[in-house]
Design a protein around this motif. Sequence first.
Motif, PDB file in Angstrom:
ATOM      1  N   TYR A  53       0.847  -1.200   0.000  1.00 51.74           N
ATOM      2  CA  TYR A  53       0.000   0.000   0.000  1.00 51.74           C
ATOM      3  C   TYR A  53       0.878   1.244   0.000  1.00 51.74           C
ATOM      4  O   TYR A  53       2.088   1.183   0.244  1.00 51.74           O
ATOM      5  CB  TYR A  53      -0.905   0.032   1.242  1.00 51.74           C
ATOM      6  CG  TYR A  53      -0.120   0.105   2.524  1.00 51.74           C
ATOM      7  CD1 TYR A  53       0.199   1.328   3.111  1.00 51.74           C
ATOM      8  CD2 TYR A  53       0.362  -1.052   3.139  1.00 51.74           C
ATOM      9  CE1 TYR A  53       0.963   1.392   4.269  1.00 51.74           C
ATOM     10  CE2 TYR A  53       1.117  -0.995   4.304  1.00 51.74           C
ATOM     11  CZ  TYR A  53       1.414   0.226   4.855  1.00 51.74           C
ATOM     12  OH  TYR A  53       2.171   0.287   5.999  1.00 51.74           O
ATOM     13  N   GLU A  54       0.230   2.368  -0.249  1.00 53.74           N
ATOM     14  CA  GLU A  54       0.870   3.670  -0.084  1.00 53.74           C
ATOM     15  C   GLU A  54      -0.202   4.674   0.284  1.00 53.74           C
ATOM     16  O   GLU A  54      -1.387   4.466   0.038  1.00 53.74           O
ATOM     17  CB  GLU A  54       1.623   4.099  -1.350  1.00 53.74           C
ATOM     18  CG  GLU A  54       0.744   4.368  -2.539  1.00 53.74           C
ATOM     19  CD  GLU A  54       1.522   4.802  -3.780  1.00 53.74           C
ATOM     20  OE1 GLU A  54       2.714   4.488  -3.894  1.00 53.74           O
ATOM     21  OE2 GLU A  54       0.902   5.455  -4.621  1.00 53.74           O
ATOM     22  N   PHE A  55       0.237   5.766   0.930  1.00 52.61           N
ATOM     23  CA  PHE A  55      -0.675   6.845   1.264  1.00 52.61           C
ATOM     24  C   PHE A  55       0.115   8.143   1.303  1.00 52.61           C
ATOM     25  O   PHE A  55       1.345   8.139   1.334  1.00 52.61           O
ATOM     26  CB  PHE A  55      -1.394   6.601   2.605  1.00 52.61           C
ATOM     27  CG  PHE A  55      -0.493   6.508   3.803  1.00 52.61           C
ATOM     28  CD1 PHE A  55      -0.084   7.639   4.493  1.00 52.61           C
ATOM     29  CD2 PHE A  55      -0.071   5.268   4.276  1.00 52.61           C
ATOM     30  CE1 PHE A  55       0.734   7.552   5.613  1.00 52.61           C
ATOM     31  CE2 PHE A  55       0.747   5.159   5.393  1.00 52.61           C
ATOM     32  CZ  PHE A  55       1.145   6.306   6.063  1.00 52.61           C
ATOM     33  N   THR A  56      -0.595   9.246   1.329  1.00 45.63           N
ATOM     34  CA  THR A  56       0.030  10.559   1.435  1.00 45.63           C
ATOM     35  C   THR A  56      -0.161  11.060   2.863  1.00 45.63           C
ATOM     36  O   THR A  56      -1.270  11.034   3.402  1.00 45.63           O
ATOM     37  CB  THR A  56      -0.604  11.546   0.435  1.00 45.63           C
ATOM     38  OG1 THR A  56      -0.478  10.995  -0.884  1.00 45.63           O
ATOM     39  CG2 THR A  56       0.069  12.903   0.490  1.00 45.63           C
ATOM     40  N   ASP A 157      -6.940  -8.436  -0.055  1.00 44.63           N
ATOM     41  CA  ASP A 157      -6.355  -9.750  -0.366  1.00 44.63           C
ATOM     42  C   ASP A 157      -6.027 -10.572   0.879  1.00 44.63           C
ATOM     43  O   ASP A 157      -4.938 -11.127   1.012  1.00 44.63           O
ATOM     44  CB  ASP A 157      -5.100  -9.584  -1.229  1.00 44.63           C
ATOM     45  CG  ASP A 157      -5.411  -9.029  -2.611  1.00 44.63           C
ATOM     46  OD1 ASP A 157      -6.554  -9.211  -3.074  1.00 44.63           O
ATOM     47  OD2 ASP A 157      -4.514  -8.416  -3.206  1.00 44.63           O
ATOM     48  N   GLY A 158      -6.967 -10.645   1.815  1.00 49.07           N
ATOM     49  CA  GLY A 158      -6.785 -11.496   2.984  1.00 49.07           C
ATOM     50  C   GLY A 158      -5.901 -10.923   4.081  1.00 49.07           C
ATOM     51  O   GLY A 158      -5.574 -11.618   5.041  1.00 49.07           O
ATOM     52  N   GLN A 159      -5.495  -9.655   3.972  1.00 45.78           N
ATOM     53  CA  GLN A 159      -4.641  -9.023   4.985  1.00 45.78           C
ATOM     54  C   GLN A 159      -5.306  -7.762   5.517  1.00 45.78           C
ATOM     55  O   GLN A 159      -5.721  -6.910   4.731  1.00 45.78           O
ATOM     56  CB  GLN A 159      -3.276  -8.659   4.400  1.00 45.78           C
ATOM     57  CG  GLN A 159      -2.342  -7.968   5.372  1.00 45.78           C
ATOM     58  CD  GLN A 159      -1.999  -8.833   6.575  1.00 45.78           C
ATOM     59  OE1 GLN A 159      -1.450  -9.919   6.430  1.00 45.78           O
ATOM     60  NE2 GLN A 159      -2.342  -8.369   7.759  1.00 45.78           N
ATOM     61  N   THR A 160      -5.410  -7.644   6.843  1.00 41.49           N
ATOM     62  CA  THR A 160      -5.914  -6.418   7.451  1.00 41.49           C
ATOM     63  C   THR A 160      -4.730  -5.572   7.903  1.00 41.49           C
ATOM     64  O   THR A 160      -3.789  -6.074   8.514  1.00 41.49           O
ATOM     65  CB  THR A 160      -6.846  -6.726   8.635  1.00 41.49           C
ATOM     66  OG1 THR A 160      -8.008  -7.390   8.136  1.00 41.49           O
ATOM     67  CG2 THR A 160      -7.274  -5.454   9.369  1.00 41.49           C
ATOM     68  N   TYR A 161      -4.802  -4.287   7.583  1.00 41.82           N
ATOM     69  CA  TYR A 161      -3.792  -3.299   7.958  1.00 41.82           C
ATOM     70  C   TYR A 161      -4.411  -2.446   9.060  1.00 41.82           C
ATOM     71  O   TYR A 161      -5.435  -1.805   8.848  1.00 41.82           O
ATOM     72  CB  TYR A 161      -3.429  -2.428   6.750  1.00 41.82           C
ATOM     73  CG  TYR A 161      -2.877  -3.245   5.605  1.00 41.82           C
ATOM     74  CD1 TYR A 161      -1.507  -3.334   5.385  1.00 41.82           C
ATOM     75  CD2 TYR A 161      -3.727  -3.946   4.747  1.00 41.82           C
ATOM     76  CE1 TYR A 161      -0.999  -4.092   4.349  1.00 41.82           C
ATOM     77  CE2 TYR A 161      -3.221  -4.715   3.706  1.00 41.82           C
ATOM     78  CZ  TYR A 161      -1.861  -4.784   3.514  1.00 41.82           C
ATOM     79  OH  TYR A 161      -1.358  -5.551   2.490  1.00 41.82           O
ATOM     80  N   VAL A 162      -3.796  -2.453  10.245  1.00 37.88           N
ATOM     81  CA  VAL A 162      -4.300  -1.679  11.378  1.00 37.88           C
ATOM     82  C   VAL A 162      -3.637  -0.312  11.310  1.00 37.88           C
ATOM     83  O   VAL A 162      -2.426  -0.181  11.514  1.00 37.88           O
ATOM     84  CB  VAL A 162      -3.999  -2.382  12.714  1.00 37.88           C
ATOM     85  CG1 VAL A 162      -4.586  -1.579  13.876  1.00 37.88           C
ATOM     86  CG2 VAL A 162      -4.541  -3.806  12.705  1.00 37.88           C
ATOM     87  N   LEU A 184      -6.547   8.778   4.793  1.00 32.33           N
ATOM     88  CA  LEU A 184      -7.234   7.596   4.275  1.00 32.33           C
ATOM     89  C   LEU A 184      -7.786   7.822   2.865  1.00 32.33           C
ATOM     90  O   LEU A 184      -7.880   6.877   2.076  1.00 32.33           O
ATOM     91  CB  LEU A 184      -8.342   7.171   5.232  1.00 32.33           C
ATOM     92  CG  LEU A 184      -7.860   6.710   6.608  1.00 32.33           C
ATOM     93  CD1 LEU A 184      -9.044   6.515   7.552  1.00 32.33           C
ATOM     94  CD2 LEU A 184      -7.004   5.456   6.510  1.00 32.33           C
ATOM     95  N   ALA A 185      -8.093   9.069   2.529  1.00 32.66           N
ATOM     96  CA  ALA A 185      -8.587   9.393   1.175  1.00 32.66           C
ATOM     97  C   ALA A 185      -7.512   9.158   0.120  1.00 32.66           C
ATOM     98  O   ALA A 185      -7.813   9.017  -1.061  1.00 32.66           O
ATOM     99  CB  ALA A 185      -9.070  10.847   1.122  1.00 32.66           C
ATOM    100  N   THR A 186      -6.250   9.087   0.542  1.00 28.60           N
ATOM    101  CA  THR A 186      -5.157   8.907  -0.409  1.00 28.60           C
ATOM    102  C   THR A 186      -4.657   7.460  -0.454  1.00 28.60           C
ATOM    103  O   THR A 186      -3.717   7.150  -1.198  1.00 28.60           O
ATOM    104  CB  THR A 186      -3.969   9.818  -0.041  1.00 28.60           C
ATOM    105  OG1 THR A 186      -3.368   9.372   1.193  1.00 28.60           O
ATOM    106  CG2 THR A 186      -4.389  11.272   0.064  1.00 28.60           C
ATOM    107  N   TRP A 187      -5.213   6.584   0.354  1.00 28.45           N
ATOM    108  CA  TRP A 187      -4.750   5.197   0.463  1.00 28.45           C
ATOM    109  C   TRP A 187      -4.911   4.475  -0.879  1.00 28.45           C
ATOM    110  O   TRP A 187      -5.977   4.490  -1.470  1.00 28.45           O
ATOM    111  CB  TRP A 187      -5.546   4.478   1.535  1.00 28.45           C
ATOM    112  CG  TRP A 187      -5.002   3.133   1.934  1.00 28.45           C
ATOM    113  CD1 TRP A 187      -5.194   1.958   1.269  1.00 28.45           C
ATOM    114  CD2 TRP A 187      -4.205   2.830   3.081  1.00 28.45           C
ATOM    115  NE1 TRP A 187      -4.543   0.942   1.931  1.00 28.45           N
ATOM    116  CE2 TRP A 187      -3.927   1.445   3.059  1.00 28.45           C
ATOM    117  CE3 TRP A 187      -3.688   3.588   4.122  1.00 28.45           C
ATOM    118  CZ2 TRP A 187      -3.178   0.804   4.026  1.00 28.45           C
ATOM    119  CZ3 TRP A 187      -2.940   2.955   5.097  1.00 28.45           C
ATOM    120  CH2 TRP A 187      -2.691   1.578   5.045  1.00 28.45           C
TER     121      TRP A 187
END
Length: 190
Positions: A53-56, A157-162, A184-187
């Motif tokens: 993943y990536e985010f700003t 894909d079967g993985q939760t990111y906390v 979260l809007a940039t995730w």
Amino acid sequence: MPRILKPVALAVAAALALAGCSSNAGSDSPSASAAPTPAAAPATGITVEGTGYEFTAPEGWEVPADFSLPGADVIVADLTDSDGFADNVNVFLSPAGELAPDQVESMGVGELEGAGATEVTVRDRIVVAESESAHISAGLSSNGADYLIEQYYVTQDGQTYVVTFSFSPTVSQPDRDELSESVLATWNWS
């Protein structure tokens, strides 16, 4: 420089304890379309890349150079915060893989309270990158410092990111929501 509390992982570790108590079965929760997407304007700071993943980040936030948070995939903080606590966001990968929102909501309050959190509240779900995420707010205290968290559970894909946003108690709920949602809007999944 304001401090970043290493025990910020406490809230995450408590949430991850759900893994030992729950199965990875699907959720009977409403479809993702029933929950809103982030309403805040997207963050405009640096791009942060994690595992898949990536985010700003918010403008001015950065990856702390001399700080590690055992088990964290990423951590980004406001190192210019003037109140002595560096507001931050960190991401942990759930060792249980996927956690459904209803699992988090049904067991998360007790798990966080058991780890010392106060005012634990299940908030409305939100859709992050097409994933319906549970949202829990709580207060924590560590080494004489109080702080508040907004915690989201984003799955792909079967993985939760906390995803845990930590704030000093001087940051209002609307401001915490706006900042969290701007990130979260940039995730994006990579």
